[in-house]
Design an enzyme around this catalytic site. Structure first.
Site, PDB file in Angstrom:
ATOM      1  CE  LYS A 138      -3.594  -2.735   2.094  1.00 40.98           C
ATOM      2  NZ  LYS A 138      -4.828  -2.789   2.883  1.00 40.98           N
ATOM      3  CG  HIS A 175      -6.793  -3.242  -2.769  1.00 43.03           C
ATOM      4  ND1 HIS A 175      -7.380  -2.479  -1.786  1.00 43.03           N
ATOM      5  CD2 HIS A 175      -6.147  -4.242  -2.124  1.00 43.03           C
ATOM      6  CE1 HIS A 175      -7.087  -2.994  -0.601  1.00 43.03           C
ATOM      7  NE2 HIS A 175      -6.344  -4.066  -0.782  1.00 43.03           N
ATOM      8  CD  GLU A 193      -6.774  -0.317   1.153  1.00 42.98           C
ATOM      9  OE1 GLU A 193      -5.701  -0.101   0.572  1.00 42.98           O
ATOM     10  OE2 GLU A 193      -6.853  -1.036   2.178  1.00 42.98           O
ATOM     11  CD  GLU A 247      -7.286  -8.203  -0.606  1.00 38.32           C
ATOM     12  OE1 GLU A 247      -6.283  -8.529   0.028  1.00 38.32           O
ATOM     13  OE2 GLU A 247      -7.473  -7.064  -1.074  1.00 38.32           O
ATOM     14  N   GLY A 273      -7.383  -4.926   7.075  1.00 38.32           N
ATOM     15  CA  GLY A 273      -6.811  -3.983   8.022  1.00 38.32           C
ATOM     16  C   GLY A 273      -7.567  -3.884   9.339  1.00 38.32           C
ATOM     17  CB  SER A 322      -6.928  -9.418   9.212  1.00 35.14           C
ATOM     18  OG  SER A 322      -7.371  -8.066   9.261  1.00 35.14           O
TER      19      SER A 322
HETATM   20  P1  PGA Z   1      -4.389  -6.499   5.441  1.00 33.65           P
HETATM   21  O1  PGA Z   1      -4.638  -5.974   3.937  1.00 33.65           O
HETATM   22  O2  PGA Z   1      -3.589  -7.773   5.343  1.00 33.65           O
HETATM   23  O3  PGA Z   1      -3.653  -5.392   6.111  1.00 33.65           O
HETATM   24  O4  PGA Z   1      -5.745  -6.749   6.035  1.00 33.65           O
HETATM   25  C1  PGA Z   1      -4.876  -6.868   2.889  1.00 33.65           C
HETATM   26  C2  PGA Z   1      -5.065  -6.108   1.612  1.00 33.65           C
HETATM   27  O5  PGA Z   1      -5.672  -5.023   1.633  1.00 33.65           O
HETATM   28  O6  PGA Z   1      -4.620  -6.550   0.536  1.00 33.65           O
END
Ligand code: PGA
Length: 260
Positions: free
Chosen positions: A13, A99, A101, A175, A181, A220
Site C-alpha cells: 500500500k 483493490h 481501497e 478480500e 486492516g 488480516s
Molecule cells: P491487510 O490488507 O492484510 O492489512 O488486512 C490486505 C489487503 O488489503 O490486501
C-alpha cells in the site's frame, strides 16, 4: 484436480521509504537460502516510485515484484497514470487491480477493473484481480450477488481471445472488505465457500482455466492464521497487507503457504 502452486503477494500500500524498504528487501534476500520458498511463488508490490528499487534488490532472487494498480489506457494524456507497458519496462511481472481501497476511495467500477485486466493481458503483465463484499453486503445476504457481479466483469475480460494470459498469470484475490486492516479475518470455512463460488463462477462465465486459477485470500492474514486459511481446498495463498511490511511475519506466511 489441477495442481496450483501457492502464491503469496505483499501489498505494501502507501507505505515505506528508501531506507525502510532496503531493510525489508535485505531480510527477504537473506531468507532465500533457508526458506523452502521454491514451493511458493512470492511477489512484493511496493508503491510505484520504489519499483526500480525492488528491481535492484530482487532482480537476482526468485521473488517477483509488481505494481498496486495500472492504467485503463495504453498511453497519452492521463496525468498520474502508469501504463502496463511502463510496468513491463520496470520488470514488473504482476499488477494488482481492483483493490477495494481503489474501488471505494477512487470510485473504480467493475468496468474499469475489467479494462485494467485487459491492459495487463495486452502487455503480458500477470493480474491479481481483487474482489470482495462489504460487511453490509454480507449481513444483508448479498455476498454472492456482489462477488458474482465482480467476477463476471473480470471473466469477460479474461475470455477475450486476442491477448490470452497463461493460466498461471491470472490470479484472483478474495478480500472481504470487512477483514482488510481490521484484524478480523474470515474463518477458513467462510473463505473456502467464497473461493469455491468464485471458481465456479469463472467457469460458468466461460473462462477455461478456472481450475488452474489461483484464488488468494486477503484480509488480516497473519502468521497465526495463515496455515488454517491456506489449508482450505480452494485457497491458493494470500494477498497480505499489514503483515507484508514486517519481514518475519511475511516470511512466516510464505512458509505456511509452502507447506499447505
Ligand atoms: P491487510 O490488507 O492484510 O492489512 O488486512 C490486505 C489487503 O488489503 O490486501
Amino acid at each position: 484436480m489441477t495442481a496450483r502452486k501457492p502464491l503469496v503477494a505483499g501489498n505494501w500500500k502507501m507505505n515505506g521509504d528508501i531506507v525502510s524498504n532496503e531493510q525489508l528487501f535485505t531480510a527477504l534476500r537473506a531468507d532465500l537460502g533457508r526458506a523452502s520458498l521454491s514451493q511458493v511463488e512470492v511477489v512484493v508490490c511496493p508503491p510505484y516510485p520504489y519499483l526500480g528499487q525492488a528491481a535492484a534488490w530482487l532482480g537476482d532472487t526468485g521473488i517477483a515484484w509488481g505494481a498496486q494498480d495500472v492504467s485503463t489506457q495504453p498511453n497519452g494524456a492521463y496525468t498520474g497514470d502508469v501504463s502496463a507497458a511502463m510496468l513491463v519496462d520496470l520488470g514488473c511481472q504482476w499488477a494488482i487491480v481492483g483493490h477495494s481501497e481503489r474501488r471505494q476511495l477512487a470510485g473504480e467500477t467493475d468496468q474499469q477493473v475489467a479494462a485494467k485486466v485487459s491492459m495487463c493481458m495486452t502487455r503480458g503483465v500477470g493480474v491479481i484481480a481483487c474482489i470482495g463484499e462489504t460487511l453490509e453486503e454480507r449481513e444483508s445476504g448479498h455476498t454472492e450477488a456482489v462477488l458474482g457481479r465482480q467476477v463476471d466483469a473480470i471473466a469477460a475480460a479474461l475470455v477475450d481471445p486476442a491477448h490470452p494470459l497463461p493460466p498461471g498469470r491470472v490470479v484472483l484475490a478474495y478480500e472481504p472488505v470487512w477483514a482488510i486492516g481490521t484484524g478480523r479475518t474470515a474463518s477458513p470455512e467462510i473463505a473456502q465457500a467464497a473461493h469455491r463460488f468464485v471458481r465456479e463462477r469463472l467457469a460458468q462465465r466461460g473462462y477455461g482455466h478456472a481450475g488452474a486459477t489461483r484464488i488468494l485470500y486477503g484480509g488480516s492474514v497473519k502468521p497465526g492464521n495463515a496455515a488454517s486459511l491456506f489449508a482450505m481446498a480452494d485457497v491458493d495463498g494470500g494477498l497480505i497487507g499489514g503483515a507484508s511490511l514486517v519481514a518475519d511475519d511475511f516470511l512466516a506466511i510464505c512458509r505456511a503457504a509452502a507447506v499447505a
